[in-house]
Write a protein that holds these residues in place. Structure first.
Motif, PDB file in Angstrom:
ATOM      1  N   UNK A  96      -4.536   9.505  86.080  1.00  0.00           N
ATOM      2  CA  UNK A  96      -4.723   9.754  87.513  1.00  0.00           C
ATOM      3  C   UNK A  96      -3.430   9.468  88.264  1.00  0.00           C
ATOM      4  N   UNK A  97      -2.755   8.394  87.901  1.00  0.00           N
ATOM      5  CA  UNK A  97      -1.481   8.063  88.542  1.00  0.00           C
ATOM      6  C   UNK A  97      -0.421   9.109  88.227  1.00  0.00           C
ATOM      7  N   UNK A  98      -0.490   9.695  87.037  1.00  0.00           N
ATOM      8  CA  UNK A  98       0.449  10.765  86.691  1.00  0.00           C
ATOM      9  C   UNK A  98       0.285  11.951  87.641  1.00  0.00           C
ATOM     10  N   UNK A  99      -0.982  12.271  87.956  1.00  0.00           N
ATOM     11  CA  UNK A  99      -1.229  13.355  88.907  1.00  0.00           C
ATOM     12  C   UNK A  99      -0.701  12.960  90.285  1.00  0.00           C
ATOM     13  N   UNK A 100      -0.972  11.728  90.705  1.00  0.00           N
ATOM     14  CA  UNK A 100      -0.524  11.257  92.019  1.00  0.00           C
ATOM     15  C   UNK A 100       1.002  11.375  92.151  1.00  0.00           C
ATOM     16  N   UNK A 101       1.705  11.070  91.072  1.00  0.00           N
ATOM     17  CA  UNK A 101       3.169  11.065  91.124  1.00  0.00           C
ATOM     18  C   UNK A 101       3.805  12.402  90.783  1.00  0.00           C
ATOM     19  N   UNK A 102       2.974  13.395  90.433  1.00  0.00           N
ATOM     20  CA  UNK A 102       3.513  14.690  90.011  1.00  0.00           C
ATOM     21  C   UNK A 102       3.940  15.562  91.188  1.00  0.00           C
ATOM     22  N   UNK A 103       3.449  15.237  92.370  1.00  0.00           N
ATOM     23  CA  UNK A 103       3.736  16.052  93.556  1.00  0.00           C
ATOM     24  C   UNK A 103       3.777  15.110  94.750  1.00  0.00           C
ATOM     25  N   UNK A 104       4.819  15.202  95.542  1.00  0.00           N
ATOM     26  CA  UNK A 104       4.952  14.298  96.680  1.00  0.00           C
ATOM     27  C   UNK A 104       3.765  14.392  97.630  1.00  0.00           C
ATOM     28  N   UNK A 105       3.155  15.579  97.715  1.00  0.00           N
ATOM     29  CA  UNK A 105       2.000  15.767  98.597  1.00  0.00           C
ATOM     30  C   UNK A 105       0.767  15.030  98.085  1.00  0.00           C
ATOM     31  N   UNK A 106       0.746  14.691  96.782  1.00  0.00           N
ATOM     32  CA  UNK A 106      -0.421  14.036  96.190  1.00  0.00           C
ATOM     33  C   UNK A 106      -0.392  12.514  96.355  1.00  0.00           C
ATOM     34  N   UNK A 107       0.738  11.979  96.787  1.00  0.00           N
ATOM     35  CA  UNK A 107       0.873  10.520  96.848  1.00  0.00           C
ATOM     36  C   UNK A 107      -0.067   9.884  97.862  1.00  0.00           C
ATOM     37  N   UNK A 108      -0.494  10.643  98.870  1.00  0.00           N
ATOM     38  CA  UNK A 108      -1.361  10.098  99.914  1.00  0.00           C
ATOM     39  C   UNK A 108      -2.813  10.537  99.778  1.00  0.00           C
ATOM     40  N   UNK A 109      -3.197  10.975  98.580  1.00  0.00           N
ATOM     41  CA  UNK A 109      -4.570  11.422  98.362  1.00  0.00           C
ATOM     42  C   UNK A 109      -5.427  10.292  97.793  1.00  0.00           C
ATOM     43  N   UNK A 110      -6.705  10.326  98.127  1.00  0.00           N
ATOM     44  CA  UNK A 110      -7.660   9.339  97.630  1.00  0.00           C
ATOM     45  C   UNK A 110      -8.027   9.639  96.182  1.00  0.00           C
ATOM     46  N   UNK A 111      -8.510   8.624  95.487  1.00  0.00           N
ATOM     47  CA  UNK A 111      -8.929   8.811  94.090  1.00  0.00           C
ATOM     48  C   UNK A 111     -10.015   9.863  93.940  1.00  0.00           C
ATOM     49  N   UNK A 112     -10.863  10.035  94.945  1.00  0.00           N
ATOM     50  CA  UNK A 112     -11.909  11.064  94.836  1.00  0.00           C
ATOM     51  C   UNK A 112     -11.297  12.432  94.584  1.00  0.00           C
ATOM     52  N   UNK A 113     -10.201  12.728  95.260  1.00  0.00           N
ATOM     53  CA  UNK A 113      -9.524  14.011  95.092  1.00  0.00           C
ATOM     54  C   UNK A 113      -8.832  14.073  93.728  1.00  0.00           C
ATOM     55  N   UNK A 114      -8.143  12.999  93.356  1.00  0.00           N
ATOM     56  CA  UNK A 114      -7.389  12.997  92.105  1.00  0.00           C
ATOM     57  C   UNK A 114      -8.307  13.041  90.885  1.00  0.00           C
ATOM     58  N   UNK A 115      -9.455  12.319  90.947  1.00  0.00           N
ATOM     59  CA  UNK A 115     -10.441  12.409  89.861  1.00  0.00           C
ATOM     60  C   UNK A 115     -10.880  13.864  89.687  1.00  0.00           C
ATOM     61  N   UNK A 116     -11.179  14.514  90.820  1.00  0.00           N
ATOM     62  CA  UNK A 116     -11.691  15.885  90.780  1.00  0.00           C
ATOM     63  C   UNK A 116     -10.624  16.858  90.282  1.00  0.00           C
ATOM     64  N   UNK A 117      -9.363  16.647  90.671  1.00  0.00           N
ATOM     65  CA  UNK A 117      -8.278  17.501  90.180  1.00  0.00           C
ATOM     66  C   UNK A 117      -8.168  17.381  88.665  1.00  0.00           C
ATOM     67  N   UNK A 118      -8.231  16.156  88.156  1.00  0.00           N
ATOM     68  CA  UNK A 118      -8.113  15.950  86.710  1.00  0.00           C
ATOM     69  C   UNK A 118      -9.214  16.719  85.960  1.00  0.00           C
ATOM     70  N   UNK A 119     -10.464  16.523  86.371  1.00  0.00           N
ATOM     71  CA  UNK A 119     -11.578  17.180  85.686  1.00  0.00           C
ATOM     72  C   UNK A 119     -11.511  18.699  85.845  1.00  0.00           C
TER      73      UNK A 119
END
Length: 383
Positions: free
Chosen positions: A56-79
């Motif tokens: 999940x942190x890899x996704x957060x750090x993969x795009x500067x726009x993703x750094x301010x997203x909540x885990x709900x969004x990042x969990x859903x992006x991963x799946x």
């Protein structure tokens, strides 16, 4: 119903991040619930593993726009990335997206609100990153889809309502493919405190903290978990079809209490009958229950199942004793269990529930979810 198939499913939860990991987790009798320290208390929760959180942190750090997203969004992006890959969908394809959440960006909202209380100033990004709509819109951005994007909250039946919505769009001929599911990251001080205030949170000190489907329990034992789960829906049946959506049902009860359903869960009776209206009830081999681990929640659903199926009750199971209640994501995590049981032809038992006979075969499985306000959904899946 026109034939609608499930061509892929994916999740990230306390059970793991791949179908293989999840199934292997279901094969053991160990729960994934641990004590977690919060600011003012320590409580039982079911967390995504530290190893999986790194993805999940890899996704957060993969795009500067993703750094301010909540885990709900990042969990859903991963799946969603995983499901899209498995379904062989391509970037730019015309598929719809409907990912819901009961609470949405819980941790981020609490963070921004606390900053506002301390400074009187709201962060620039506080609104766009905490709206429910930002879950599906960020997934659409990440997957570069060109179809409709929808987010909603229908409390704990949110994810299965997403599936209903995807089915409706496909049935109406407005879309041929839909990515549907739910995501929840509710493990925050305030959310836990709310459940404690309702007196439903587990106070168990020995054994399994969540006694979901233990009909002999004398105390409420709900525990919260986190995660996301999605499925890819497609028009018609193809070589990629994992299972069919054979029936859908839904119902809402007239409120008698803010949080609970009636003793016989009239909403579940209606939703299950609707989902099974085109088949013989004896053909249902198993039911994946909502069963939140509360006294009334568990018993009312079992009562509803007995009212609908009579003496020939299907095999009953639930996963909340293992991963807690993931609110808006729970219905799709239930569906994932049903899909895995169909694939592996094995019914997963709840270790402390009354012993049941294994079904000789699993061809049709009914999946349930219900939320505050009696919003019940039942989905019938088949091989």
């Amino acid at each position: 119903m026109k034939p609608i198939s499930i061509s892929a499913f994916a999740s990230i939860s306390p059970l793991g991040k791949t179908s293989e990991e999840v199934w292997n987790s279901y094969l053991d009798n160990e729960h994934r619930i641990t004590k977690r320290d919060f600011k003012n208390f320590s409580e039982w929760t079911a967390n995504i593993s530290d190893e999986d959180k790194k993805h999940i942190e890899d996704i957060r750090n993969s795009d500067n726009k993703y750094k301010n997203l909540d885990d709900t969004v990042l969990f859903a992006i991963y799946a969603s990335r995983k499901a899209m890959l498995d379904a062989n969908w391509k970037e730019g394809d015309d598929f719809g997206i409907n990912i819901g959440s009961s609470r949405g960006a819980t941790a981020l909202f609490e963070k921004y609100h606390q900053e506002f209380l301390q400074t009187g100033i709201s962060s620039t990004l506080s609104s766009p990153t905490t709206t429910l709509g930002n879950i599906s819109s960020w997934i659409a951005h990440d997957l570069k889809s060109s179809g409709p994007e929808i987010s909603h909250s229908i409390t704990c039946s949110t994810a299965l309502h997403s599936l209903l919505n995807g089915v409706a769009w496909i049935q109406a001929g407005m879309c041929d493919k839909f990515l549907v599911g739910g995501s929840e990251a509710p493990l925050t001080d305030f959310t836990i405190a709310q459940m404690k205030a309702l007196k439903v949170y587990s106070k168990e000190t020995e054994g399994n903290p969540c006694k979901a489907f233990d009909l002999e329990k004398t105390k409420n034992t709900m525990v919260l978990g986190e995660g996301a789960a999605v499925v890819c829906l497609e028009k018609d049946i193809s070589e990629r079809t994992i299972a069919k959506v054979e029936g859908i049902g839904y119902a809402t009860e007239v409120l008698k209490h803010n949080t609970s359903v009636t003793a016989d869960a009239e909403c579940f009776q209606k939703s299950m009958k609707m989902a099974c209206k085109h088949i013989n009830l004896e053909d249902v081999d198993a039911v994946v229950m909502h069963a939140p681990g509360t006294i009334k929640g568990d018993s009312s659903e079992v009562n509803a199942i007995k009212k609908v199926f009579g003496e020939k009750t299907p095999f009953l199971t639930t996963n909340k004793w293992k991963i807690g209640h993931t609110f808006g994501a729970s219905g799709l995590l239930n569906l994932e269990l049903g899909l895995l049981m169909l694939q592996h032809q094995k019914a997963i038992e709840v270790p402390f529930a009354e012993k049941q006979n294994q079904p000789k075969q699993l061809n049709k499985i009914l999946v349930n979810a219900v939320g505050f306000g009696g919003n019940a959904v039942s989905v019938l899946i088949s091989k």
